[in-house]
Design an enzyme around this catalytic site. Sequence first.
Site, mmCIF file in Angstrom:
data_model
loop_
_atom_site.group_PDB
_atom_site.id
_atom_site.type_symbol
_atom_site.label_atom_id
_atom_site.label_comp_id
_atom_site.label_asym_id
_atom_site.label_seq_id
_atom_site.Cartn_x
_atom_site.Cartn_y
_atom_site.Cartn_z
ATOM 1 N N ASP A 1 -1.554 -5.942 6.410
ATOM 2 C CA ASP A 1 -1.300 -6.300 5.009
ATOM 3 C C ASP A 1 -0.937 -7.781 4.960
ATOM 4 O OD1 ASP A 1 -1.029 -3.431 3.530
ATOM 5 O OD2 ASP A 1 -0.207 -3.350 5.572
ATOM 6 N N GLU B 1 -3.885 1.772 -2.937
ATOM 7 C CA GLU B 1 -3.962 3.217 -2.697
ATOM 8 C C GLU B 1 -3.072 3.995 -3.672
ATOM 9 O OE1 GLU B 1 -5.247 5.415 0.865
ATOM 10 O OE2 GLU B 1 -4.134 3.870 1.932
ATOM 11 N N ASP C 1 -3.939 -4.838 1.343
ATOM 12 C CA ASP C 1 -4.228 -4.197 2.626
ATOM 13 C C ASP C 1 -5.642 -4.613 3.015
ATOM 14 O OD1 ASP C 1 -4.833 -2.584 4.748
ATOM 15 O OD2 ASP C 1 -4.477 -0.679 3.704
ATOM 16 N N ASN D 1 -6.902 -4.271 6.036
ATOM 17 C CA ASN D 1 -7.403 -3.409 7.110
ATOM 18 C C ASN D 1 -8.019 -4.213 8.256
ATOM 19 O OD1 ASN D 1 -6.799 -0.595 6.843
ATOM 20 N ND2 ASN D 1 -8.115 -0.493 5.036
ATOM 21 N N ASP E 1 2.933 4.889 4.735
ATOM 22 C CA ASP E 1 2.783 4.446 6.132
ATOM 23 C C ASP E 1 2.704 2.920 6.242
ATOM 24 O OD1 ASP E 1 0.359 4.778 4.811
ATOM 25 O OD2 ASP E 1 -0.712 5.568 6.536
ATOM 26 N N HIS E 2 2.713 2.229 5.103
ATOM 27 C CA HIS E 2 2.791 0.766 5.084
ATOM 28 C C HIS E 2 4.167 0.336 4.583
ATOM 29 C CE1 HIS E 2 -1.697 -0.055 5.209
ATOM 30 N NE2 HIS E 2 -1.675 1.237 4.921
ATOM 31 N N ASN F 1 0.882 -1.175 0.000
ATOM 32 C CA ASN F 1 0.000 0.000 0.000
ATOM 33 C C ASN F 1 0.914 1.218 0.000
ATOM 34 O OD1 ASN F 1 -1.423 2.319 0.886
ATOM 35 N ND2 ASN F 1 -3.033 1.050 1.770
#
Length: 262
Positions: free
Chosen positions: A220, A35, A147, A149, A249-250, A8
């Site tokens: 993830d 994303e 991802d 989530n 941020d991943h 991501n």
Amino acid sequence: MIRLATWNVNSVRARLPVVLEWLREARPDIVLLQETKVQDAAFPRDPFADEGYNIALFGQKTYNGVAILSKFPLDDVVCGFPALGEGQEARYIEAFTGGVRVASVYVTNGQAPDSPKYERKRQFFEALRARAQTLLSYGEALILGGDYNVAPTDADVYDPQAWHEKILCSTPERAWLQSLMDLGFTDALASQVLPSGKRPFTWWDYRGNGFPRNAGLRIDHLLLSESARTCLHEVEVQSVWRAQEKTSDHAPVMGVFRRPVS
DNA sequence: ATGGTGGCGATGCCA
């Protein structure tokens, strides 16, 4: 060996320098991106084509957007789920490439268990599960990466008390993911347990120095069909790429598979 | 502490 990664990237355009550096160093054959945050016409195709990748896109402006990059030809590309209708968010793309069927999955975040978006998260998992059931019936090597989530257990959360029944960690979300797993998938990273008793995290909040404090979650995942699982050689979270400047941020998750995968 | 950081795009929304 086939090297397959999911990442991501939180905007492929904002992330282009670090993603290209990663491609050159990590040399994945197949990349599942989430994303991307860009419409297909504005996707930076040339830098990836120059690195030798074929490209399949399901893009969207500002939010969401998924893509598959592959050194192999991309066949049987499918975007989205019929059950979610026209105009659905760009959160799922699949293809057959390099002898394996792959999908790049970006599950709805859900915001909070009492949010209307939480119900949409459930519906997304329902549509994903239906598609996964069909794909598993083909009996191929199948890898659903992305991802999700959802942090599957408290061992995937740095502070389970703080996250108790919060979004990404709530009991229903874990059940939705488990229902998908129960079709016959293996979570490639599930067997990795660190000395801390935690599994390697894949996402750390930009806020509050999340990465330096290792305040992360494992959300993830690489989900492997049985024939993909038997080919798995090694898998790791490449957290060094979370430490870069101007990065996502991943972190990427990289799996290495023996060939032939199918 | 109900914050905080970041991307998009021009303001709040989303994560």
